[in-house]
Structure formats: structure tokens, C-alpha cells
Design an enzyme around this catalytic site. Structure first.
Site, PDB file in Angstrom:
ATOM      1  CD  GLU A  79      15.339  50.885 -41.864  1.00  0.00           C
ATOM      2  OE1 GLU A  79      15.298  51.356 -40.723  1.00  0.00           O
ATOM      3  OE2 GLU A  79      16.014  49.884 -42.157  1.00  0.00           O
ATOM      4  CG  HIS A  98      20.350  50.582 -42.281  1.00  0.00           C
ATOM      5  ND1 HIS A  98      20.893  51.217 -41.177  1.00  0.00           N
ATOM      6  CD2 HIS A  98      19.086  50.213 -41.928  1.00  0.00           C
ATOM      7  CE1 HIS A  98      19.984  51.233 -40.209  1.00  0.00           C
ATOM      8  NE2 HIS A  98      18.887  50.631 -40.638  1.00  0.00           N
ATOM      9  CG  HIS A 100      19.407  47.491 -36.919  1.00  0.00           C
ATOM     10  ND1 HIS A 100      18.116  47.162 -36.602  1.00  0.00           N
ATOM     11  CD2 HIS A 100      19.323  48.356 -37.965  1.00  0.00           C
ATOM     12  CE1 HIS A 100      17.275  47.787 -37.416  1.00  0.00           C
ATOM     13  NE2 HIS A 100      17.994  48.510 -38.258  1.00  0.00           N
ATOM     14  CE1 TYR A 125      43.951  50.095 -43.520  1.00  0.00           C
ATOM     15  CE2 TYR A 125      45.018  49.987 -41.372  1.00  0.00           C
ATOM     16  CZ  TYR A 125      45.040  49.776 -42.741  1.00  0.00           C
ATOM     17  OH  TYR A 125      46.169  49.249 -43.336  1.00  0.00           O
ATOM     18  CG  HIS A 165      17.758  52.890 -36.753  1.00  0.00           C
ATOM     19  ND1 HIS A 165      16.742  53.416 -37.526  1.00  0.00           N
ATOM     20  CD2 HIS A 165      17.992  51.657 -37.250  1.00  0.00           C
ATOM     21  CE1 HIS A 165      16.369  52.527 -38.422  1.00  0.00           C
ATOM     22  NE2 HIS A 165      17.119  51.447 -38.282  1.00  0.00           N
TER      23      HIS A 165
END
Length: 215
Positions: A79, A98, A100, A125, A165
Site C-alpha cells: 500500500e 494506515h 486495520h 477531540y 478495510h
């Protein structure tokens, strides 16, 4: 660590420290998730393909250019193109995370998610660190057909949620990007806990007053 991550040695140490912290606190699992920083020469330092954020070592990091071309080190995460797309779209960004993470990934699988903004601003926040969160349509992991859409969306949003994802967030520093993605995960958890109830998110005016400035 400065926003430019000019010192590659320090940047390597920071990536490993951040990766292990995220893994140990359950924000990613197995060999999922990837981190990167932009170095002062414009190249990108990334976690490599197949590596676990819980055990990654400094010597296992990869380096690419802004087009995603592999420069040295092990083969980068599949990725890597997503990271490169965010950096091209956001000149002030010097880190991308990134994950999961469980609750954010769960939200990305829901059928009733607003594609323009996947999560409501439940807390101040979240409004400050994330803002709006577009949901990008499903692509298989590593499918670089997502790259042009990711780059286009990143021009106006520093955070996105990939359908089925997980989230991607850019920041001025790796610390800021990691803080923001953790805030996103906690808000996703709150969102799921509140399903079946009537939440009271921030008003559009309250959220706009706290919107993050562009990295």
C-alpha cells in the site's frame, strides 16, 4: 523530532517506536497496518511488506520516492502507493498512518455509512484531530486503481476510511498522525456503542470551529 523528519536515523527509531506502541495497544494486529514518514530529501521511509508493527526493526524499513518507486531496503508495503498519493496531495504532510483498527474497520463495513462523512463528530477531540472522514469505495488491498481517487480526496481531507478495510491519516508529524488515528478508532467505538440510541453529536457550527488545520 521536527515536522520534516530530517534525520533518517531518528525517523527510523520513531517509526519503530510508534509501530510497536500501536500494536501493543491493540490498534492493529498480525501483519496489518503500515507507517511512513517523508524525509528532508523528499523520499519516503515506510514499513515493509509482510512486516508486523509489533516486531518491525529499523533495518526492515523501505525507502521509496514520491511516485512509489522502490529506492532501497526491503520491498515496501503493497500500500505504498497510498502513502505516496497522500504526500503528493498534501505538501505539509510528513507522516502517514494506515491501520486495520477493529472499530474503524467495522464502521467501514456498515451499509448505512455516509460516504461523504463516515463518522459523526461525537467529541471535540475527534472534530479537532480528524474532522470529516470520506469513505472511499472498496478496492482489494494493494490495488493501485485506488491511487488517483486517494490522491484527489487527500487534497481536501487528511483522513479517509477505506471501505471494508480501515483508516488512513496524514499528519505534520508521525506523532500527530498516530494521535489522530487513535482518536478516530475511539470515535468509531463510541459510534458503534451508541447504535440503537439517539446520539447528540456536535453541531455543524461547533465542529467547524474545531476543524483541523491542513498539514
Amino acid at each position: 523530532m521536527t515536522a520534516t523528519h530530517a534525520d533518517e536515523s531518528a525517523a527510523r527509531a520513531l517509526i519503530v517506536r510508534t509501530a510497536r506502541s500501536l500494536f501493543m495497544r491493540g490498534l492493529t494486529h498480525g501483519s496489518t497496518g503500515n507507517l511512513s514518514v517523508r524525509l528532508s530529501d523528499g523520499s519516503l521511509l515506510l514499513t515493509s511488506t509482510g512486516s508486523s508493527l509489533g516486531t518491525v526493526e529499523e533495518a526492515q524499513l523501505s525507502r521509496t520516492d514520491l511516485s512509489g518507486r522502490h529506492l532501497d531496503g526491503p520491498r515496501p508495503t503493497k500500500e505504498a502507493f497510498l502513502h505516496a498519493a497522500f504526500y503528493r496531495a498534501r505538501p505539509g504532510a510528513h507522516a502517514v498512518v494506515h491501520l486495520h483498527s477493529t472499530h474503524a474497520a467495522a464502521v467501514s463495513c456498515l451499509d448505512d455509512v455516509n460516504p461523504a462523512d463516515a463518522l459523526p463528530p461525537l467529541t471535540a477531540y475527534y472534530a479537532m484531530r480528524v474532522g470529516t472522514l470520506p469513505l472511499l469505495p472498496y478496492h482489494a488491498p494493494g490495488d493501485n486503481a485506488l491511487e488517483p481517487l486517494a490522491e484527489q480526496t487527500a487534497r481536501t481531507h487528511h483522513a479517509v476510511l477505506l471501505a471494508n478495510h480501515g483508516p488512513v491519516i496524514a499528519g505534520a508529524t508521525l506523532e500527530q498522525a498516530a494521535d489522530a488515528i487513535e482518536e478516530l478508532e475511539e470515535t468509531a467505538k463510541l459510534h458503534l456503542l451508541l447504535r440503537g440510541h439517539t446520539p447528540r453529536p456536535l453541531t455543524p457550527e461547533q465542529a467547524a470551529a474545531l476543524a483541523p488545520t491542513s498539514p
